[in-house]
Design a protein around this motif. Structure first.
Motif, PDB file in Angstrom:
ATOM      1  N   LEU A  95      -9.550  17.622  -2.475  1.00 39.66           N
ATOM      2  CA  LEU A  95     -10.834  17.336  -1.310  1.00 39.66           C
ATOM      3  C   LEU A  95     -10.134  17.580   0.049  1.00 39.66           C
ATOM      4  CD1 LEU A  95     -12.813  14.524  -3.003  1.00 39.66           C
ATOM      5  CD2 LEU A  95     -13.523  16.870  -2.320  1.00 39.66           C
ATOM      6  N   GLU A  96      -9.003  17.136   0.038  1.00 46.97           N
ATOM      7  CA  GLU A  96      -8.233  16.868   1.374  1.00 46.97           C
ATOM      8  C   GLU A  96      -7.580  18.257   1.833  1.00 46.97           C
ATOM      9  OE1 GLU A  96      -6.652  15.650   5.349  1.00 46.97           O
ATOM     10  OE2 GLU A  96      -8.127  14.878   3.671  1.00 46.97           O
ATOM     11  N   ASP A 152       2.725  20.764   2.121  1.00 52.55           N
ATOM     12  CA  ASP A 152       3.426  21.740   1.030  1.00 52.55           C
ATOM     13  C   ASP A 152       2.697  22.515   0.217  1.00 52.55           C
ATOM     14  OD1 ASP A 152       5.702  20.776   2.354  1.00 52.55           O
ATOM     15  OD2 ASP A 152       6.711  19.552   0.545  1.00 52.55           O
ATOM     16  N   LEU A 153       1.576  21.889  -0.190  1.00 58.80           N
ATOM     17  CA  LEU A 153       0.600  22.638  -1.441  1.00 58.80           C
ATOM     18  C   LEU A 153       0.057  23.909  -0.326  1.00 58.80           C
ATOM     19  CD1 LEU A 153      -1.061  19.681  -3.297  1.00 58.80           C
ATOM     20  CD2 LEU A 153       0.067  21.657  -4.144  1.00 58.80           C
ATOM     21  N   MET A 154      -0.476  23.294   1.020  1.00 56.30           N
ATOM     22  CA  MET A 154      -1.125  24.477   1.566  1.00 56.30           C
ATOM     23  C   MET A 154      -0.270  25.562   2.071  1.00 56.30           C
ATOM     24  SD  MET A 154      -3.875  22.278   3.514  1.00 56.30           S
ATOM     25  CE  MET A 154      -5.115  23.753   4.121  1.00 56.30           C
ATOM     26  N   VAL A 193       1.865  11.209   1.195  1.00 54.19           N
ATOM     27  CA  VAL A 193       0.549  12.208   1.050  1.00 54.19           C
ATOM     28  C   VAL A 193       0.567  13.350   1.892  1.00 54.19           C
ATOM     29  CG1 VAL A 193      -0.749  10.646   2.524  1.00 54.19           C
ATOM     30  CG2 VAL A 193      -1.864  11.842   0.797  1.00 54.19           C
ATOM     31  N   GLU A 194       0.962  13.137   3.208  1.00 58.81           N
ATOM     32  CA  GLU A 194       0.796  14.173   4.083  1.00 58.81           C
ATOM     33  C   GLU A 194       1.889  15.370   3.786  1.00 58.81           C
ATOM     34  OE1 GLU A 194      -0.120  16.672   7.253  1.00 58.81           O
ATOM     35  OE2 GLU A 194      -0.917  14.619   6.544  1.00 58.81           O
ATOM     36  N   THR A 195       3.045  15.128   3.240  1.00 59.16           N
ATOM     37  CA  THR A 195       3.974  16.164   2.839  1.00 59.16           C
ATOM     38  C   THR A 195       3.261  16.832   1.569  1.00 59.16           C
ATOM     39  OG1 THR A 195       5.872  14.839   3.976  1.00 59.16           O
ATOM     40  CG2 THR A 195       6.268  16.707   2.332  1.00 59.16           C
ATOM     41  N   THR A 196       2.758  16.093   0.746  1.00 55.93           N
ATOM     42  CA  THR A 196       2.148  16.859  -0.449  1.00 55.93           C
ATOM     43  C   THR A 196       1.148  17.750  -0.095  1.00 55.93           C
ATOM     44  OG1 THR A 196       2.579  14.757  -1.676  1.00 55.93           O
ATOM     45  CG2 THR A 196       0.924  16.195  -2.487  1.00 55.93           C
ATOM     46  N   ASP A 210       0.834  -1.243  -0.074  1.00 53.21           N
ATOM     47  CA  ASP A 210       0.055   0.166  -0.022  1.00 53.21           C
ATOM     48  C   ASP A 210       0.889   1.174   0.173  1.00 53.21           C
ATOM     49  OD1 ASP A 210       1.008  -0.197   2.669  1.00 53.21           O
ATOM     50  OD2 ASP A 210      -0.854   0.238   3.457  1.00 53.21           O
ATOM     51  N   HIS A 211       2.357   1.267  -0.155  1.00 51.09           N
ATOM     52  CA  HIS A 211       3.010   2.510  -0.070  1.00 51.09           C
ATOM     53  C   HIS A 211       2.967   3.137  -1.416  1.00 51.09           C
ATOM     54  CE1 HIS A 211       6.572   4.720   0.784  1.00 51.09           C
ATOM     55  NE2 HIS A 211       6.857   4.422  -0.474  1.00 51.09           N
ATOM     56  N   LYS A 212       2.313   4.366  -1.210  1.00 53.91           N
ATOM     57  CA  LYS A 212       2.366   5.334  -2.488  1.00 53.91           C
ATOM     58  C   LYS A 212       3.350   6.237  -2.287  1.00 53.91           C
ATOM     59  CE  LYS A 212      -2.503   4.348  -3.577  1.00 53.91           C
ATOM     60  NZ  LYS A 212      -3.835   4.846  -3.721  1.00 53.91           N
ATOM     61  N   VAL A 213       3.842   6.786  -3.575  1.00 51.37           N
ATOM     62  CA  VAL A 213       4.550   7.862  -3.660  1.00 51.37           C
ATOM     63  C   VAL A 213       3.666   8.932  -4.596  1.00 51.37           C
ATOM     64  CG1 VAL A 213       6.821   9.110  -4.648  1.00 51.37           C
ATOM     65  CG2 VAL A 213       6.768   6.636  -3.584  1.00 51.37           C
ATOM     66  N   TYR A 214       3.849  10.172  -4.094  1.00 50.58           N
ATOM     67  CA  TYR A 214       2.855  11.288  -4.922  1.00 50.58           C
ATOM     68  C   TYR A 214       3.916  12.167  -5.402  1.00 50.58           C
ATOM     69  CZ  TYR A 214      -1.144   9.363  -2.039  1.00 50.58           C
ATOM     70  OH  TYR A 214      -1.832   8.580  -1.697  1.00 50.58           O
ATOM     71  N   LEU A 215       3.481  12.315  -6.765  1.00 48.82           N
ATOM     72  CA  LEU A 215       4.267  13.086  -7.666  1.00 48.82           C
ATOM     73  C   LEU A 215       3.710  14.467  -7.917  1.00 48.82           C
ATOM     74  CD1 LEU A 215       5.792  10.603 -10.270  1.00 48.82           C
ATOM     75  CD2 LEU A 215       6.856  11.632  -8.297  1.00 48.82           C
TER      76      LEU A 215
END
Length: 110
Positions: A74-75, A43-45, A37-40, A15-20
């Motif tokens: 959504l998050e 960092d966006l916010m 996901v949390e850093t994504t 279930d490990h995902k990397v977000y680009l």
């Protein structure tokens, strides 16, 4: 255009995902940043991106790639609503693009 990607993060679980995050720089091109996901979302916010265009989730263990832009938008919207925070200008267009104007309308004061 040819694309290649060599993840620097090795998958240890299925279930490990990397977000680009695809970040646009206008005529100067685009860059991709690899995050969890949390850093994504954080960092966006916190306006760490110039003009985010898309977020792609990659699961190297399952060899799957999916567009996670709507889920991330959504998050971001959920967190902004919880804190009563306005969306930073750097991500307002990103959220509007994936959630429409009704999504961004929830981000401001009532």
């Amino acid at each position: 255009m040819r694309w290649s990607w060599n993840p620097s993060i090795e998958a240890t679980r299925n279930d490990h995902k990397v977000y680009l995050v695809v970040d646009g720089f206008g005529h100067n091109g685009r860059t991709f940043r690899e995050r969890d996901v949390e850093t994504t979302v954080t960092d966006l916010m916190s306006e760490q991106y110039v003009a985010p265009v898309r977020v792609v989730a990659v699961n190297p263990a399952e060899h799957k790639v999916e567009d996670a832009s709507e889920d991330i938008a959504l998050e971001i919207l959920r967190r902004a609503d919880l804190t009563g925070q306005e969306l930073p200008s750097s991500i307002k267009a990103f959220v509007d693009n994936y959630l429409g104007t009704t999504g961004s309308a929830h981000c401001g004061p009532p």
